[in-house]
Scaffold this motif. Sequence first.
Motif, mmCIF file in Angstrom:
data_model
loop_
_atom_site.group_PDB
_atom_site.id
_atom_site.type_symbol
_atom_site.label_atom_id
_atom_site.label_comp_id
_atom_site.label_asym_id
_atom_site.label_seq_id
_atom_site.Cartn_x
_atom_site.Cartn_y
_atom_site.Cartn_z
ATOM 1 N N LYS B 31 0.937 -1.367 0.148
ATOM 2 C CA LYS B 31 -0.060 -0.010 0.137
ATOM 3 C C LYS B 31 0.889 1.258 0.026
ATOM 4 O O LYS B 31 0.490 2.352 0.084
ATOM 5 N N ASP B 32 2.072 1.021 0.073
ATOM 6 C CA ASP B 32 3.132 2.360 0.001
ATOM 7 C C ASP B 32 3.156 2.958 -1.314
ATOM 8 O O ASP B 32 2.765 2.423 -2.533
ATOM 9 N N ASP B 33 3.514 4.060 -1.321
ATOM 10 C CA ASP B 33 3.814 4.766 -2.431
ATOM 11 C C ASP B 33 5.011 4.299 -3.363
ATOM 12 O O ASP B 33 4.862 4.328 -4.448
ATOM 13 N N ASN B 34 5.904 3.438 -2.436
ATOM 14 C CA ASN B 34 6.920 3.134 -3.381
ATOM 15 C C ASN B 34 6.885 1.627 -2.898
ATOM 16 O O ASN B 34 7.474 1.384 -2.004
ATOM 17 N N PRO B 35 6.299 0.896 -3.494
ATOM 18 C CA PRO B 35 5.878 -0.656 -3.205
ATOM 19 C C PRO B 35 7.374 -1.504 -3.189
ATOM 20 O O PRO B 35 8.355 -1.091 -3.955
ATOM 21 N N GLY B 36 7.274 -2.600 -2.605
ATOM 22 C CA GLY B 36 8.158 -3.427 -2.651
ATOM 23 C C GLY B 36 9.305 -3.315 -2.024
ATOM 24 O O GLY B 36 9.366 -2.473 -0.759
ATOM 25 N N LEU B 37 10.324 -4.403 -2.082
ATOM 26 C CA LEU B 37 11.540 -4.190 -1.017
ATOM 27 C C LEU B 37 12.439 -3.231 -1.280
ATOM 28 O O LEU B 37 12.649 -2.692 -2.648
ATOM 29 N N ARG B 38 13.164 -2.742 -0.394
ATOM 30 C CA ARG B 38 14.103 -1.427 -0.594
ATOM 31 C C ARG B 38 15.326 -1.925 -0.769
ATOM 32 O O ARG B 38 15.548 -3.224 -0.732
ATOM 33 N N ASP B 39 16.096 -1.184 -1.017
ATOM 34 C CA ASP B 39 17.500 -1.468 -1.591
ATOM 35 C C ASP B 39 18.384 -2.316 -0.635
ATOM 36 O O ASP B 39 18.831 -3.089 -0.614
ATOM 37 N N PHE B 40 18.094 -1.608 0.768
ATOM 38 C CA PHE B 40 18.742 -2.401 1.744
ATOM 39 C C PHE B 40 18.539 -3.732 2.070
ATOM 40 O O PHE B 40 19.141 -4.656 2.129
ATOM 41 N N GLU B 41 17.058 -4.011 1.817
ATOM 42 C CA GLU B 41 16.477 -5.509 2.122
ATOM 43 C C GLU B 41 16.938 -6.212 0.836
ATOM 44 O O GLU B 41 17.559 -7.601 1.216
ATOM 45 N N ALA B 42 17.171 -5.782 -0.114
ATOM 46 C CA ALA B 42 17.671 -6.602 -1.320
ATOM 47 C C ALA B 42 19.207 -6.892 -1.046
ATOM 48 O O ALA B 42 19.726 -7.866 -1.308
ATOM 49 N N SER B 43 19.909 -5.694 -0.625
ATOM 50 C CA SER B 43 21.267 -6.137 -0.164
ATOM 51 C C SER B 43 21.367 -7.197 0.627
ATOM 52 O O SER B 43 22.263 -8.020 0.670
ATOM 53 N N PHE B 44 20.548 -7.333 1.812
ATOM 54 C CA PHE B 44 20.482 -8.198 2.844
ATOM 55 C C PHE B 44 20.545 -9.566 2.340
ATOM 56 O O PHE B 44 21.113 -10.662 2.420
ATOM 57 N N ILE B 45 19.374 -9.643 1.238
ATOM 58 C CA ILE B 45 19.155 -11.090 0.595
ATOM 59 C C ILE B 45 20.464 -11.410 0.027
ATOM 60 O O ILE B 45 20.605 -12.679 -0.177
ATOM 61 N N ARG B 46 21.004 -10.401 -0.604
ATOM 62 C CA ARG B 46 22.313 -10.877 -1.570
ATOM 63 C C ARG B 46 23.256 -11.276 -0.382
ATOM 64 O O ARG B 46 24.050 -12.126 -0.743
ATOM 65 N N LEU B 47 23.256 -10.743 0.799
ATOM 66 C CA LEU B 47 24.278 -11.221 1.902
ATOM 67 C C LEU B 47 24.065 -12.685 1.979
ATOM 68 O O LEU B 47 24.972 -13.393 2.085
ATOM 69 N N LEU B 48 22.778 -12.897 2.117
ATOM 70 C CA LEU B 48 22.428 -14.421 2.587
ATOM 71 C C LEU B 48 22.604 -15.158 1.495
ATOM 72 O O LEU B 48 23.325 -16.458 1.790
ATOM 73 N N ASP B 49 22.370 -14.835 0.542
ATOM 74 C CA ASP B 49 22.779 -15.690 -0.719
ATOM 75 C C ASP B 49 24.453 -15.946 -0.770
ATOM 76 O O ASP B 49 24.566 -17.260 -1.170
ATOM 77 N N LYS B 50 25.086 -15.023 -0.294
ATOM 78 C CA LYS B 50 26.566 -15.158 -0.576
ATOM 79 C C LYS B 50 26.978 -16.217 0.611
ATOM 80 O O LYS B 50 27.869 -16.824 0.465
ATOM 81 N N CYS B 82 27.352 -3.340 1.727
ATOM 82 C CA CYS B 82 26.132 -2.932 2.332
ATOM 83 C C CYS B 82 25.592 -1.921 1.922
ATOM 84 O O CYS B 82 26.229 -0.898 1.770
ATOM 85 N N ASN B 83 24.327 -1.828 1.662
ATOM 86 C CA ASN B 83 23.685 -0.578 1.323
ATOM 87 C C ASN B 83 23.616 0.497 2.560
ATOM 88 O O ASN B 83 23.553 0.077 3.555
ATOM 89 N N VAL B 84 23.802 1.716 1.982
ATOM 90 C CA VAL B 84 24.019 2.691 3.055
ATOM 91 C C VAL B 84 22.757 3.114 3.725
ATOM 92 O O VAL B 84 22.849 3.924 4.446
ATOM 93 N N GLN B 85 21.471 2.733 3.197
ATOM 94 C CA GLN B 85 20.478 3.115 3.666
ATOM 95 C C GLN B 85 20.234 2.722 5.424
ATOM 96 O O GLN B 85 19.685 3.583 6.270
ATOM 97 N N ARG B 86 21.072 1.610 5.495
ATOM 98 C CA ARG B 86 21.172 0.944 6.980
ATOM 99 C C ARG B 86 22.560 0.958 7.297
ATOM 100 O O ARG B 86 23.242 0.347 6.321
ATOM 101 N N SER B 87 22.978 0.990 8.420
ATOM 102 C CA SER B 87 24.029 0.727 8.869
ATOM 103 C C SER B 87 24.774 -0.559 8.850
ATOM 104 O O SER B 87 23.830 -1.622 8.567
#
Lengths: 1215, 327
Positions: B31-50, B82-87
């Motif tokens: 329901k958000d204006d900007n739906p879907g995963l954020r960059d930092f979450e995508a980055s987190f998923i990528r880390l898990l994949d690694k 790591c994405n800079v949106q989160r530390s």
Amino acid sequence: MEKKEQKRHQHKHSGPKADKKNRKKEQGTEPERDERKRNPRAFSVQSAVRMAKTFHRTQDIKTKKHHIPLVDRTPLEPPPVVVVVMGPPKVGKSTLIRCLIKNYTRQKLSDICGPVTIVSGKKRRLTFIECNNDINSMIDLAKVADLVLMLIDASFGFEMETFEFLNICQVHGFPRVMGVLTHLDTFKNNKTLSKTKKRLKHRFWTEVYQGAKLFYLSGMVYGEYQTQEVKNLGRFISVMKFRPLVWRTSHPYVVADRMEDLTDPEDIRLNPKCDRTVSLYGYLRGTFLKNKCQVHIPGVGDFSVADVSFLPDPCPLPEVIKKRALNVKERLLYAPMAGVGGLVYDKDAVYIDMPSGHGSQQQEVRPTTELVQSLIGTQATLDAKMAASKVSLTCLMFSVLIVRKQNPMESREWDERAQRERRRAVFADEDDDDDDDDDGDGEQESDEEEDEEEDDEEDEDEEGVTTLKKHDKTAAETAAPPVKKQKCEVPMEMPAFADSDDELEKSEEDESEEDESEEEEENEENEEMEEGEPAKKSSGPDSGLCSEDDDEDEEEDSDTDEDGDGTVKSKMSSKHPEEENIDTDDAEMGYETAGALRWKEDLAQKATEAYLRHQLAAPNLRKLVYGTGEHINLWDDSNDEEELGGLFKVNRPEKSKKVRADAMDCSRFQPDNSHDWDQEEVRSSIRDCFVTGKWEEDKDAATLLKEDEELYGDFEDLETGQVHKGGNDDEINGDDDDDEEEEAPQVKLDDDEVQKNKRLEKKRRLKERFDAQYDDGDATYFDDLKEEMQKQAELNRQEFEDVDDEIRVQYEGFRPGMYVRVEIPALPCEFVTNFDPHYPIILGGLGPSEGNVGYLQMRLKKHRWHNRILKTRDPLILSLGWRRFQTIPLYYIEDHNGRHRLLKYTPEHMHCGATIWGPITPQGTGFLAVQTVGGIKASFRIAATGVVLDLDKSVTIVKKLKLIGYPYKIFKNTSFIQGMFNTVLEVAKFEGASIRTVSGIKGQIKKALRTPPGAFRATFEDRLLMSDIVFLRSWYPASVPQLYNPVTSLLMPVGQKETWAGMRTLGQLKHDLGIRNKPNQDSLYKPVVRQVRHFNPLHIPKELQKALPFKNKPKQMQAKGKTPRDLQRPAVVREPHEKKVAALLDALSSVYAYKNKKARAEQHAKHKEFLKQKEKQEAERQKRMKEERKKTYRAMGQKEKKKLKSSLKGASKDN
Amino acid sequence: MEFEGCNCFRQRLVLSTLSGKRVKIRNIRSKDDNPGLRDFEASFIRLLDKVTNGTRIEINQTGTVLFYQPGLLYGGSVEHECNVQRSIGYYLEALLMLAPFMKTPLRAVLKGVTNDPTDPSVDLLKVTAIPLMKKFGIDGDGLEIKVLKRGMAPAGGGEVLFTCPVRRSMKPVHLTEPGKIKRIRGTAFSVRVSPQMANRIVDSARSILNKFIPDIYIYTDHMKGPCFDPTDSNLYFSSLFQGGCVDSTNQSLSLLYMTLGQQDVSKTLLGPLSPYTVEFLRHIRDFFQIMFKIEQQKPGEDEQKGGEKVLMTCVGAGYSNINKTIK
């Protein structure tokens, strides 16, 4: 087994020994005490090296005894011990179980069908399971057995099944194994008997361990083993101790002893093949079972549990231990699959096991009003509830099964007897012995055997008949066995009314006066209610509404509910768990007041206490966290779930919910800023967190110091000889005095106690300190570890001890020892339709992520008794963890550089690696492999054993691949090579790769050539020949086929359960389909044809010829050529006259020749005559001459004599 | 298992990886204006994949639905931007939970923002999480968090090295005695401002802390970067007020290790449960069927130890590291 009267030891009263003893007595014990002093040399150090060695050795032995200490997780009330009775057919398994049951419970169980649980002693229960001769059952039961009774037909010797089973056990953690020799009465000769016993014993020992227990059951009496022997065996079983096995202590499992189909009958009617919901019952073993976990049912597959609930123990241990032995009422027997179960309480129904004749008339005990109430209180659909609460006709079904089974079994065995080939296990080293035995009385033995067998069969026939008769009888009238069953029902905490109800029901049906009976029922109920639970009726609606109340209300409600629910458990599945717990408590209390209850007398009291404590201790935090769902937020707003009129929930607008669902994911706990840390008071609220703050009483430095003084205060100044006393000492003494004075007044008693405690505390401290000092040297790492484990075990026991069971199972999970009911949805219908109680049903709990599939790397070794090696990519059936499944292994071996090289076959006597696609199972789990589970084809079925090493999602096996090329142009060390690759690109990938010729010349790929495609330039360390073959050694990753095919043997139709056949091996397929590969013609052997050797003529150079002596010179002997035509003599053609002349001459010459011949013959004869005469004359002459010579020699001799005489004379004269 | 929304995103994926259960998350900011995963979450998923092997991740086009099928934890040497949106703390927290259960010891280099106000800073994790892990039997030379470079919000550029050995199983713990504070050590750092700023922070902090205890030493770390972090000693007090044996950021870490222990009783005294921890407890119940016994301890009358404490007790799941190879 009879005990011989032994002669008692006689003490000597006279003689040297007695004198010695007397002397010793007179002198006292001194010399004995000081052996070291008396004989110092014996104890002196002879050799330092040897001493060091012995020290090392003792130390080694000591440390060898150490095991890694494990936390003791055995439950306080352990589940029944699983005793598996195993052996080849017709060895006496059922008989033994029957005898043991009779021995323990004094009851006769005619048919052993499924697990039989009995109370064997004050602290022990046993579950007997018979293992049939099927490798599936053997594997499954080896995984759950605590004790295996291994029956061996001594008259025959070991059979392969025995060894197979032992090997299965070895892989899955070795349970206790006890051998039992039967059929010993077939030996008429005592010597052979003892010899056989000894032989079997030693063989058994090598297989299990030296000194393993082997029992002898000699002879049968009226179709049973001898009572004394069975008793002895029973004693051994009941004192046996068990070691925890790794797999079992880390996985929960249930050996199901009861199965109910809960599927809606309507669904079955519509679609008979629909998936079934089934509830399975049994004692939980192993470790804690979590609700909603995954289980594996060997022979069926993986399922997730819909619901687990614990039921009252159907076969409880006696609750008080005062008496020396169990009385008859406590010797319970529980075997629902065999039709002995008595009364069984379920979550929502009570099952009564009726004598089989009345199976069709089974009735629910629940009164009608109760049924209605339960329906009111439900939230599920009516249909489902009706289905769930229906009476299940267990008994009927079983009895039918029994009858049906009984007949064919008998007949089949007849056939088998004639046909079955027993799989004798013969060992090379034992052959001689066997032969010896056979020599002695082989024929006799076999005769005996046959006789015996016949006898047995006859016996069993008779038995079968009798059992059948029994069934008939029971059908007709309630005969003796049902009475016995009733007996065992009595201690089953049957509320009084249940019995009476039944009788009523029967009578009703006879009389068909329903109205009256209902009234009666109600009366009964009312009586009950008066006895136990007064407000049963009011509870129903309450419970119905409860779930919609908010939390605080709920608690209050539950208070009121406490006296609410009645004896019969109504359906309250929708309720809050806590409330349910209370209900059950009440129910239990109800039972107790009913008087028939015997388990855990103070449980109700405990429960109420626990409840009160719980209410005080745990406010809402638990509920807030786990309570009603995810949508409560602790710190947001407590009005979140406001309700209107206690019925309707306010539906939040979508938006706010979404916001929460997409909230910031951050672990940081933003502190509330209510505290202003600049204020002194606020700051002082955490003052005690610092070392500078106040300490607890027992840790405060001042008090500690003081105590130290108490302990170590006394000291003597050695210099001055002054004795200092600790400060408190006087006080304490004084106190003591005071105590003595103040013994009488009761008021000061508290003070006394305080003092006493103080003193005790002091003593404890002192002891601790002493221990710490004293043991410091001895305390090893091992001891510390052990102590730690013990502490942990104690904590484990204590932590949830006083929590009520209903709550406790939520924290811990269901603990082993509980009797649980596990509901499993979506089971294949074949499980129910093809149900056979003779095959064990095991629910094996799976750990987290053990339900997934992946690649498993394992270490594998072909079993040394399996007579073929295994082939890569041939399907194999593995037993791993709980599972049995078919998979396709790839075998490999690890090279020195860590590369996993694919093998085509397993090595003969070596471990190798195997990778399979299979269920994720923890590392270190053992497994075994068989090629088929159907039938007996191999002589020893266990093909391989091994252990899981690693789990992964990818494979690392590579296969050696040699690419071959041929040089087509050769320069000095450079060659152009073709045939190895097909395109330039392929070559480009291998640039720089090292290549080699067959003859061993190494080289390197340099660059691809444009034409022909795939050719390349390569350099070598030497010049190649055109005939050289160049190859490139490379490694190609192999892929493991993703086949994971669980063995679904339990789904097979009854009687065909051991015929499960999965994927066939390539060899089998070819054999079955009659496919024969045409071999490569070059690989075939052909007859060897040897060519005749042809040597060239010897050529000697001219120079050499010249130098040779003539003798050795080659002679110029040319072969005589053909005589020239002119030199050949012409043929003579005679004239007729000449012919005549020639004929006459011929005739004349032949006459002449005849004459000559005749004359010669005459001449020859004459000459012969002449020679004869001459010989005669010669002989005569010789004779004469001989005599002549004799004469002369005699004369000469005489002359000589005379001469000698005369010379002697002369000499004498001379002398 | 199915979830809705991106709330507790890390928890769900971490627990899914550990338990091997697949997860489907729907309606991520739908329901958000900007739906879907954020960059930092995508980055987190990528880390898990690694750090895993064989993980299957499916994300729909808008990024509102995520399907995650966990593979096996592999570990090894990992470098992640790591994405800079989160530390880095955001990523490191998850790695702390996974690291002991890898196949090979983890050596992760995380690059990005080291300190920011939303997530626990790297320094905080270094001083709190590492000693906590040691209590659970994860010790040895390999366990370390090292700040190689500092980096601040928009640009990032910080670098943190995290190494952790692998363990077969966790030890049960009994952390019921919080103990006393003997000394206080801290780090004040400033980036691209006058080095004096750091010293001033230290002074102000000391002035307050000295009222409790004299043994204080605060390190200063000066680096060139865009801004500085005003560390407040008041924060420290409130965490103390709330604190038990484990501080609030590591509550979930300790609870996870308790859950994954052997089948023995573990106890830990915590401060008041943070909402994050409460969510975590629910997720633990969903993934591992483990419920904690939660007992509230009221502070004693004469004791001045701050707020209410909660005693958490559980029986471990009997989890063993299925990734570790045996020889």
